[in-house]
Design an enzyme around this catalytic site. Structure first.
Site, short mmCIF file in Angstrom:
data_model
loop_
_atom_site.label_atom_id
_atom_site.label_comp_id
_atom_site.label_asym_id
_atom_site.label_seq_id
_atom_site.Cartn_x
_atom_site.Cartn_y
_atom_site.Cartn_z
N ARG A 51 54.49 25.40 24.77
CA ARG A 51 55.80 26.05 24.76
C ARG A 51 55.72 27.53 24.40
NH1 ARG A 51 55.90 22.10 26.99
NH2 ARG A 51 57.20 20.26 26.70
N SER B 229 65.15 19.86 23.21
CA SER B 229 64.27 19.53 22.08
C SER B 229 64.27 20.66 21.06
CB SER B 229 62.85 19.28 22.57
OG SER B 229 62.79 18.15 23.40
N GLU C 220 61.30 24.81 18.36
CA GLU C 220 61.05 25.00 19.79
C GLU C 220 62.19 25.80 20.39
OE1 GLU C 220 60.59 22.25 23.78
OE2 GLU C 220 59.56 21.63 21.95
#
Length: 297
Positions: free
Chosen positions: A171, A220, A290
């Protein structure tokens, strides 16, 4: 160098622009300026003329983002329809505009008989966001399918970056600050359209069954820790259903935060920080955000 209001553009430049309606959480303040360029040349010319001290941020679908209540300083760039084209390059590759949605990319791949891009169907974002954040789901990531990306740097230079230039990790990319992804080329493999559609359907069903997709959420919230799942850590720490103001930890999938109706961005961010602290106290694991948090508190 010039302030935004002194630069001639062919696209749309809006001062004090509300952003809450443009992000999934439906919260947060305004952008000092919102620029929707007409094309790559318009974006390049604007950034070349813009005072280098003015910050620039790209905005896609706003699904992995908290816009803080004090708003975003500088210029927010949002790519429109002219950046949403998807074209077949060869038998296994697609050239996609930075504003193209994941649903469109995966559907075009299906129609072209290209497999391997089905996972993009499940990520609520645009190609620009996928490239910047190494977006991924269901065992695949952008780095697995990206050939190259075309960007406009903060200085207005148009550049092509290969996959290896982006320094991908989980990510994360090393895309320069202020750079806007205007296009990317993805490579899959030959596959019958019916097989591609079946995999897209499987992914979509799994997402619908496990995630609170029909709520005001941001996707998320925390990165998966080494060797585990973030949601398991959140659940074990007793945070499922935890609330702060109008924000709540989803009971359906507790790595998702939800705006139950009137949450401020501060409610959402503070709840996330409270969850991180509870997890640390319970297991010693330090969950990392995230979701990107931007703007003035």
């Amino acid at each position: 160098m010039s302030t935004p209001d002194k630069i001639e553009v062919r696209g749309k430049l809006t001062p004090d622009a509300p952003l809450a309606k443009l992000v999934w959480f439906k919260s947060g303040g305004n952008a000092d300026w919102l620029f929707e360029p007409a094309d790559i040349e318009d974006l390049s010319d604007f950034l070349k003329a813009l005072d280098p001290d003015v910050p620039v941020m790209g905005l896609g679908l706003g699904s992995n983002l908290i816009i803080r209540d004090g708003g975003v300083p500088g210029v927010v760039v949002k790519l429109g329809k002219s950046f949403a084209q998807v074209e077949r390059v060869d038998t296994v590759s697609l050239r996609c505009g930075g504003g193209a949605h994941g649903v469109l990319v995966s559907s075009k791949a299906r129609d072209a008989g290209i497999g391997g891009l089905e996972f993009l169907r499940s990520i609520p974002g645009t190609v620009g966001g996928f490239v910047r954040m190494n977006g991924g789901a269901y065992g695949r990531e952008t780095k697995d399918v990206l050939i190259d990306a075309e960007i406009v740097t903060r200085e207005g230079e148009v550049k092509r970056l290969d996959n290896a230039d982006l320094g991908y990790s989980y990510r994360h990319s090393e895309l320069p600050d202020g750079a806007i992804v205007v296009a990317a080329t993805f490579r899959g493999h030959p596959e019958h359209p019916d097989v591609v559609q079946a995999e897209m359907d499987r992914i979509q069903e799994a997402r619908e069954n496990s995630q609170p997709v029909r709520t005001k959420t941001g996707g998320s919230t925390f990165k998966n820790p080494e060797g585990g799942k973030a949601w398991e850590q959140v659940d074990a720490a007793g945070c499922r259903g935890l609330k702060k103001g109008g924000a709540m930890v989803s009971e359906k999938h507790c790595n998702f935060l939800i705006n139950t109706g009137d949450a401020t961005s501060a409610d959402i961010e503070d709840l996330g920080d409270e969850v991180r602290e509870k997890v640390k106290q319970h297991s010693g694991v330090e969950l990392e955000w995230e979701i990107k948090r931007v703007g003035r508190r």
